[in-house]
Design a protein around this motif. Structure first.
Motif, PDB file in Angstrom:
ATOM      1  N   UNK A  94       0.823  -1.212   0.000  1.00  0.00           N
ATOM      2  CA  UNK A  94       0.000   0.000   0.000  1.00  0.00           C
ATOM      3  C   UNK A  94       0.853   1.255   0.000  1.00  0.00           C
ATOM      4  N   UNK A  95       2.100   1.133   0.448  1.00  0.00           N
ATOM      5  CA  UNK A  95       2.999   2.282   0.532  1.00  0.00           C
ATOM      6  C   UNK A  95       3.784   2.464  -0.751  1.00  0.00           C
ATOM      7  N   UNK A  96       3.950   3.720  -1.119  1.00  0.00           N
ATOM      8  CA  UNK A  96       4.775   4.073  -2.274  1.00  0.00           C
ATOM      9  C   UNK A  96       6.079   4.655  -1.733  1.00  0.00           C
ATOM     10  N   UNK A  97       7.183   4.127  -2.237  1.00  0.00           N
ATOM     11  CA  UNK A  97       8.494   4.627  -1.834  1.00  0.00           C
ATOM     12  C   UNK A  97       9.043   5.526  -2.934  1.00  0.00           C
ATOM     13  N   UNK A  98       9.765   6.551  -2.540  1.00  0.00           N
ATOM     14  CA  UNK A  98      10.353   7.499  -3.473  1.00  0.00           C
ATOM     15  C   UNK A  98      11.865   7.381  -3.441  1.00  0.00           C
ATOM     16  N   UNK A  99      12.469   7.549  -4.602  1.00  0.00           N
ATOM     17  CA  UNK A  99      13.927   7.574  -4.685  1.00  0.00           C
ATOM     18  C   UNK A  99      14.320   8.556  -5.786  1.00  0.00           C
ATOM     19  N   UNK A 100      15.532   9.092  -5.693  1.00  0.00           N
ATOM     20  CA  UNK A 100      16.021  10.026  -6.699  1.00  0.00           C
ATOM     21  C   UNK A 100      16.350   9.305  -8.002  1.00  0.00           C
ATOM     22  N   UNK A 101      16.061   9.968  -9.099  1.00  0.00           N
ATOM     23  CA  UNK A 101      16.527   9.505 -10.400  1.00  0.00           C
ATOM     24  C   UNK A 101      17.938  10.064 -10.591  1.00  0.00           C
ATOM     25  N   UNK A 102      18.674   9.618 -11.594  1.00  0.00           N
ATOM     26  CA  UNK A 102      19.979  10.240 -11.861  1.00  0.00           C
ATOM     27  C   UNK A 102      19.867  11.754 -12.089  1.00  0.00           C
ATOM     28  N   UNK A 103      18.798  12.183 -12.767  1.00  0.00           N
ATOM     29  CA  UNK A 103      18.560  13.618 -12.977  1.00  0.00           C
ATOM     30  C   UNK A 103      18.346  14.331 -11.633  1.00  0.00           C
ATOM     31  N   UNK A 104      17.560  13.716 -10.741  1.00  0.00           N
ATOM     32  CA  UNK A 104      17.317  14.287  -9.421  1.00  0.00           C
ATOM     33  C   UNK A 104      18.579  14.315  -8.579  1.00  0.00           C
ATOM     34  N   UNK A 105      19.368  13.268  -8.668  1.00  0.00           N
ATOM     35  CA  UNK A 105      20.626  13.204  -7.921  1.00  0.00           C
ATOM     36  C   UNK A 105      21.584  14.298  -8.375  1.00  0.00           C
ATOM     37  N   UNK A 106      21.692  14.511  -9.679  1.00  0.00           N
ATOM     38  CA  UNK A 106      22.576  15.557 -10.211  1.00  0.00           C
ATOM     39  C   UNK A 106      22.116  16.935  -9.741  1.00  0.00           C
ATOM     40  N   UNK A 107      20.803  17.178  -9.800  1.00  0.00           N
ATOM     41  CA  UNK A 107      20.282  18.467  -9.350  1.00  0.00           C
ATOM     42  C   UNK A 107      20.533  18.656  -7.858  1.00  0.00           C
ATOM     43  N   UNK A 108      20.318  17.614  -7.054  1.00  0.00           N
ATOM     44  CA  UNK A 108      20.513  17.737  -5.613  1.00  0.00           C
ATOM     45  C   UNK A 108      21.969  18.041  -5.272  1.00  0.00           C
ATOM     46  N   UNK A 109      22.895  17.464  -5.985  1.00  0.00           N
ATOM     47  CA  UNK A 109      24.305  17.782  -5.732  1.00  0.00           C
ATOM     48  C   UNK A 109      24.568  19.270  -5.932  1.00  0.00           C
ATOM     49  N   UNK A 110      23.989  19.846  -6.976  1.00  0.00           N
ATOM     50  CA  UNK A 110      24.146  21.279  -7.227  1.00  0.00           C
ATOM     51  C   UNK A 110      23.449  22.113  -6.150  1.00  0.00           C
ATOM     52  N   UNK A 111      22.234  21.738  -5.800  1.00  0.00           N
ATOM     53  CA  UNK A 111      21.477  22.499  -4.799  1.00  0.00           C
ATOM     54  C   UNK A 111      22.140  22.396  -3.425  1.00  0.00           C
ATOM     55  N   UNK A 112      22.692  21.234  -3.096  1.00  0.00           N
ATOM     56  CA  UNK A 112      23.347  21.092  -1.793  1.00  0.00           C
ATOM     57  C   UNK A 112      24.587  21.972  -1.699  1.00  0.00           C
ATOM     58  N   UNK A 113      25.256  22.217  -2.808  1.00  0.00           N
ATOM     59  CA  UNK A 113      26.368  23.171  -2.813  1.00  0.00           C
ATOM     60  C   UNK A 113      25.859  24.576  -2.499  1.00  0.00           C
ATOM     61  N   UNK A 114      24.723  24.936  -3.103  1.00  0.00           N
ATOM     62  CA  UNK A 114      24.096  26.231  -2.833  1.00  0.00           C
ATOM     63  C   UNK A 114      23.694  26.309  -1.364  1.00  0.00           C
ATOM     64  N   UNK A 115      23.146  25.208  -0.822  1.00  0.00           N
ATOM     65  CA  UNK A 115      22.732  25.165   0.586  1.00  0.00           C
ATOM     66  C   UNK A 115      23.921  25.368   1.513  1.00  0.00           C
ATOM     67  N   UNK A 116      25.037  24.732   1.203  1.00  0.00           N
ATOM     68  CA  UNK A 116      26.236  24.889   2.041  1.00  0.00           C
ATOM     69  C   UNK A 116      26.749  26.326   1.996  1.00  0.00           C
ATOM     70  N   UNK A 117      26.704  26.949   0.837  1.00  0.00           N
ATOM     71  CA  UNK A 117      27.114  28.351   0.722  1.00  0.00           C
ATOM     72  C   UNK A 117      26.177  29.251   1.530  1.00  0.00           C
TER      73      UNK A 117
END
Length: 145
Positions: A94-117
């Motif tokens: 009944x539960x749906x699990x979510x995971x990053x796609x390669x596109x999502x992973x690439x974007x998150x790496x960029x956004x996490x750099x912005x977050x650290x700054x």
């Protein structure tokens, strides 16, 4: 503030924390919204999935205090945009699990750099007060209020 003090909204801690949190959240969202086209709710879903791996909407709702409907709507938009993929949970279908796609992973790496700054900028403003603030916030998060 004791019982004899008049109520002063600007000195009311829950109000002040809410205003600061909204200001910081808006300041950070300005840095990623235009470039990536995601909302604050979508960022919160993405960062939780990036941090935890395979998660459900229920996990996101409980961990980041995002309303279930808002979390579900944000997740659906992220799936449509190709940043997340939905999978059926093996133990509870009944539960749906979510995971990053390669596109999502690439974007998150960029956004996490912005977050650290952005965090570094905030820490510069706080200076020597940073550790005390983190300690106080941790106490509030752990307190049964």
């Amino acid at each position: 503030m004791n019982n004899q003090d008049p109520f002063v909204l600007a000195s009311y801690l829950p109000y002040k924390l809410t205003v600061v949190a909204q200001k910081l959240s808006a300041g950070f969202s300005e840095r990623y919204r235009e470039r990536y086209g995601i909302s604050i709710a979508e960022w919160r879903v993405l960062v939780h999935v990036a941090d935890a791996g395979l998660v459900s909407i229920r996990d996101i709702h409980e961990r980041v205090h995002l309303d279930k409907v808002a979390a579900s709507r944000a997740a659906s938009k992220l799936v449509e945009a190709g940043f997340l993929v939905k999978e059926t949970n093996e133990t509870d279908r009944r539960l749906i699990a979510l995971t990053l796609t390669p596109k999502g992973d690439a974007m998150m790496k960029e956004i996490l750099e912005i977050a650290l700054q952005y965090q570094a900028k905030i820490e510069t403003v706080l200076g020597d007060e940073k550790d005390a603030l983190f300690e106080a916030l941790d106490q509030l998060l752990e307190a049964d209020l």
